[in-house]
Scaffold this motif. Structure first.
Motif, PDB file in Angstrom:
ATOM      1  N   ASP A 230       0.816  -1.229   0.000  1.00 47.77           N
ATOM      2  CA  ASP A 230       0.000   0.000   0.000  1.00 47.77           C
ATOM      3  C   ASP A 230       0.844   1.270   0.000  1.00 47.77           C
ATOM      4  N   LEU A 231       2.154   1.109   0.050  1.00 47.96           N
ATOM      5  CA  LEU A 231       3.053   2.269   0.064  1.00 47.96           C
ATOM      6  C   LEU A 231       3.720   2.418  -1.297  1.00 47.96           C
ATOM      7  N   ASP A 232       3.519   3.575  -1.906  1.00 41.73           N
ATOM      8  CA  ASP A 232       4.143   3.880  -3.190  1.00 41.73           C
ATOM      9  C   ASP A 232       5.082   5.069  -2.994  1.00 41.73           C
ATOM     10  N   SER A 233       6.260   4.996  -3.565  1.00 45.19           N
ATOM     11  CA  SER A 233       7.236   6.064  -3.388  1.00 45.19           C
ATOM     12  C   SER A 233       7.941   6.349  -4.704  1.00 45.19           C
ATOM     13  N   TRP A 234       8.531   7.517  -4.792  1.00 41.71           N
ATOM     14  CA  TRP A 234       9.279   7.875  -5.997  1.00 41.71           C
ATOM     15  C   TRP A 234      10.356   8.913  -5.650  1.00 41.71           C
ATOM     16  N   LEU A 235      11.382   8.883  -6.444  1.00 49.63           N
ATOM     17  CA  LEU A 235      12.468   9.857  -6.339  1.00 49.63           C
ATOM     18  C   LEU A 235      12.878  10.244  -7.752  1.00 49.63           C
ATOM     19  N   THR A 236      12.954  11.528  -8.012  1.00 50.94           N
ATOM     20  CA  THR A 236      13.425  12.015  -9.305  1.00 50.94           C
ATOM     21  C   THR A 236      14.557  13.011  -9.083  1.00 50.94           C
ATOM     22  N   TYR A 237      15.540  12.928  -9.941  1.00 54.20           N
ATOM     23  CA  TYR A 237      16.663  13.867  -9.901  1.00 54.20           C
ATOM     24  C   TYR A 237      17.021  14.263 -11.322  1.00 54.20           C
ATOM     25  N   SER A 238      17.327  15.525 -11.515  1.00 55.34           N
ATOM     26  CA  SER A 238      17.742  15.986 -12.841  1.00 55.34           C
ATOM     27  C   SER A 238      18.918  16.946 -12.711  1.00 55.34           C
ATOM     28  N   PHE A 239      19.822  16.838 -13.668  1.00 52.31           N
ATOM     29  CA  PHE A 239      20.942  17.769 -13.808  1.00 52.31           C
ATOM     30  C   PHE A 239      20.805  18.446 -15.165  1.00 52.31           C
ATOM     31  N   LEU A 240      20.950  19.759 -15.193  1.00 49.27           N
ATOM     32  CA  LEU A 240      20.748  20.520 -16.425  1.00 49.27           C
ATOM     33  C   LEU A 240      21.823  21.568 -16.580  1.00 49.27           C
ATOM     34  N   ASN A 241      22.298  21.709 -17.823  1.00 50.47           N
ATOM     35  CA  ASN A 241      23.190  22.807 -18.191  1.00 50.47           C
ATOM     36  C   ASN A 241      22.642  23.416 -19.476  1.00 50.47           C
ATOM     37  N   SER A 242      22.346  24.703 -19.449  1.00 48.53           N
ATOM     38  CA  SER A 242      21.712  25.352 -20.598  1.00 48.53           C
ATOM     39  C   SER A 242      22.284  26.751 -20.789  1.00 48.53           C
ATOM     40  N   ASP A 243      22.633  27.075 -22.047  1.00 48.24           N
ATOM     41  CA  ASP A 243      23.251  28.374 -22.359  1.00 48.24           C
ATOM     42  C   ASP A 243      22.601  28.995 -23.594  1.00 48.24           C
ATOM     43  N   TYR A 244      22.419  30.317 -23.529  1.00 50.23           N
ATOM     44  CA  TYR A 244      21.898  31.095 -24.652  1.00 50.23           C
ATOM     45  C   TYR A 244      23.020  31.480 -25.612  1.00 50.23           C
ATOM     46  N   THR A 245      22.613  31.757 -26.871  1.00 51.44           N
ATOM     47  CA  THR A 245      23.466  32.444 -27.837  1.00 51.44           C
ATOM     48  C   THR A 245      22.609  33.451 -28.583  1.00 51.44           C
ATOM     49  N   PHE A 246      22.879  34.752 -28.383  1.00 53.82           N
ATOM     50  CA  PHE A 246      22.194  35.833 -29.092  1.00 53.82           C
ATOM     51  C   PHE A 246      23.260  36.679 -29.787  1.00 53.82           C
ATOM     52  N   SER A 247      23.314  36.628 -31.094  1.00 56.22           N
ATOM     53  CA  SER A 247      24.378  37.303 -31.836  1.00 56.22           C
ATOM     54  C   SER A 247      24.273  38.824 -31.755  1.00 56.22           C
ATOM     55  N   ASP A 248      23.078  39.366 -31.463  1.00 58.81           N
ATOM     56  CA  ASP A 248      22.896  40.819 -31.428  1.00 58.81           C
ATOM     57  C   ASP A 248      23.088  41.410 -30.029  1.00 58.81           C
ATOM     58  N   LEU A 249      23.349  40.562 -29.027  1.00 61.51           N
ATOM     59  CA  LEU A 249      23.520  41.059 -27.669  1.00 61.51           C
ATOM     60  C   LEU A 249      24.989  41.013 -27.274  1.00 61.51           C
ATOM     61  N   VAL A 250      25.322  41.754 -26.252  1.00 63.67           N
ATOM     62  CA  VAL A 250      26.681  41.754 -25.700  1.00 63.67           C
ATOM     63  C   VAL A 250      26.573  41.523 -24.192  1.00 63.67           C
ATOM     64  N   PRO A 251      27.116  40.388 -23.704  1.00 61.25           N
ATOM     65  CA  PRO A 251      27.812  39.330 -24.429  1.00 61.25           C
ATOM     66  C   PRO A 251      26.833  38.461 -25.227  1.00 61.25           C
ATOM     67  N   GLN A 252      27.376  37.694 -26.158  1.00 61.86           N
ATOM     68  CA  GLN A 252      26.524  36.865 -27.004  1.00 61.86           C
ATOM     69  C   GLN A 252      26.119  35.559 -26.332  1.00 61.86           C
ATOM     70  N   GLU A 253      26.957  35.039 -25.442  1.00 67.02           N
ATOM     71  CA  GLU A 253      26.679  33.756 -24.800  1.00 67.02           C
ATOM     72  C   GLU A 253      26.643  33.926 -23.276  1.00 67.02           C
ATOM     73  N   PHE A 254      25.616  33.349 -22.655  1.00 72.08           N
ATOM     74  CA  PHE A 254      25.483  33.402 -21.198  1.00 72.08           C
ATOM     75  C   PHE A 254      24.447  32.361 -20.767  1.00 72.08           C
ATOM     76  N   ARG A 255      24.309  32.155 -19.460  1.00 73.52           N
ATOM     77  CA  ARG A 255      23.420  31.115 -18.925  1.00 73.52           C
ATOM     78  C   ARG A 255      21.961  31.388 -19.251  1.00 73.52           C
ATOM     79  N   ASN A 256      21.238  30.307 -19.457  1.00 73.75           N
ATOM     80  CA  ASN A 256      19.796  30.377 -19.690  1.00 73.75           C
ATOM     81  C   ASN A 256      19.082  30.835 -18.415  1.00 73.75           C
TER      82      ASN A 256
END
Length: 384
Positions: A230-256
């Protein structure tokens, strides 16, 4: 599908009334068929026509201003997919989708591939490669509109300042499932092009910039789901790395803006006859933000540090709920429950906004998640 949002902001001091309406109407028609070559091979094919219309209205009484826009985009899609169920405990689904966007006068081919293979015993392997596209974008006009509450509206792509949103992604996962235990581990990479700055909710030097670029994300996701009677359990884990690229901005690359490095969720559910008890814990890294350095008195604007170089404090929340089901008669039944959000009443800062006060000073306002929040519910049902 129909979606409509109506917002009204009234300033008591100035008597200014600001109205914003956003409506999305989408109609689709689809015809498809399948053909079974034998027990191993089958093919599916079809055609789909989608018409998406978006209406945006903005009205201000002081000073008098009215703006109304209506846009329509029609998408014609042809798709075919072949499925193979091989004797090596392998299933392969390979397909291709051809889209034509009339307003953009543009064709796009989107291939997809899925492979499922049993590795022996409780282990299996899943591989997914696909490309997708999206013709609507949710944008933010001004973060300080409507009492400072972020107000988003849907807009159609136009091929100019709002390009077609496209993505490509691949993932590889290994699953273990035996009796009452499921374990799944997946690694993924995803790239998205046509990202509009107005859709990302920037609160730094890019808040009023209007351009488009891309981002690339990669990471892993883990799921552990054991059950014990009668006991249900769960565990979730996520690791994420995400970066922007905007050619018209300064700087062009930075964290999401949504680069949450670590996220952990643990939950338990216990069923005792008609009583169900649940509890969960959510813990994650804070979101990135940009530290203000001071005020440029010449231009009367805030000077910011490198975008998204800082991270807010970690987020932690514990929840609890209890639900009881009962029968009133053969036809009538009901359930009642209580739930408590953020049981520990922890103060979680989920965003921060900097501004210049009337005195010319730098002010920083933190947007906080809800504190301890109890909820009570009662539902009565009748079965015909």
């Amino acid at each position: 599908m129909n979606y409509k949002q109506e917002s009204v902001n009234f300033d008591v001091l100035t008597g200014q009334e600001h109205i914003l309406d956003n409506e999305v109407l989408e109609t689709a028609i689809r015809a498809e068929g399948s053909y079974f070559l034998n027990d191993t091979w089958d093919v599916e094919a079809g055609v789909q026509l989608v018409e998406t219309g978006i209406r945006n209205f903005r009205g201000i009484n002081l000073p008098a201003f009215r703006s109304l826009s209506k846009e329509v985009l029609r998408t014609t899609s042809l798709y075919v997919e072949g499925n193979a169920h091989l004797q090596t405990y392998t299933t392969i689904a390979a397909g291709i989708r051809a889209n034509y966007f009339d307003k953009l006068n543009k064709y796009r081919i989107e291939p997809r591939l899925t492979i499922l293979k049993k590795l022996g015993g409780p282990f299996s392997l899943e591989v997914l490669v696909e490309t997708k596209s999206q013709t609507t974008v949710q944008v933010v006009d001004f973060q300080t509109d409507f009492l400072g509450v972020e107000n988003r509206k849907w807009e159609l792509v136009n091929g100019e300042n709002i390009p077609l949103l496209t993505s490509r992604q691949a993932s590889v996962g290994v699953n273990y499932q035996k009796k009452s235990l499921l374990v799944s581990l997946e690694g993924f990479i995803k790239g998205v092009d046509g990202v509009v700055t107005a859709s990302q909710g920037f609160l730094n030097q890019f808040q009023f910039e209007r351009t488009f670029g891309s981002y690339v994300s990669h990471g892993i996701e883990l799921l552990v789901n054991p059950s014990f009677g009668d006991l249900d359990s769960w565990l979730t884990y996520s690791f994420l790395n995400s970066d922007y690229t905007f050619s018209d901005l300064v700087p062009q690359e930075f964290r999401n803006n949504f680069d949450i490095s670590h996220a952990l969720s643990v939950g338990l559910t216990y069923q005792l006859n008609n009583l169900e008890l649940s509890s969960g814990v959510n813990y994650r890294s804070g979101v990135p933000f940009t530290e203000p350095q001071g005020i440029d008195k010449t231009n009367d604007e805030i000077v910011y540090d490198f975008p998204n170089a800082m991270t807010l404090d970690n987020y932690f929340r514990m929840d609890f709920s209890a639900k009881y089901r009962f029968d009133i008669s053969d036809k009538w039944s009901g359930n009642c429950g209580i739930a408590v959000w953020n049981l520990t009443n922890r103060e979680n800062i989920i965003n921060t906004l900097s501004s210049i006060t009337e005195d010319g000073e730098l002010s920083q306002v933190n947007q906080k998640a809800l504190g301890i929040t109890p909820n009570v519910s009662v539902r009565i049902s009748y079965k015909f």
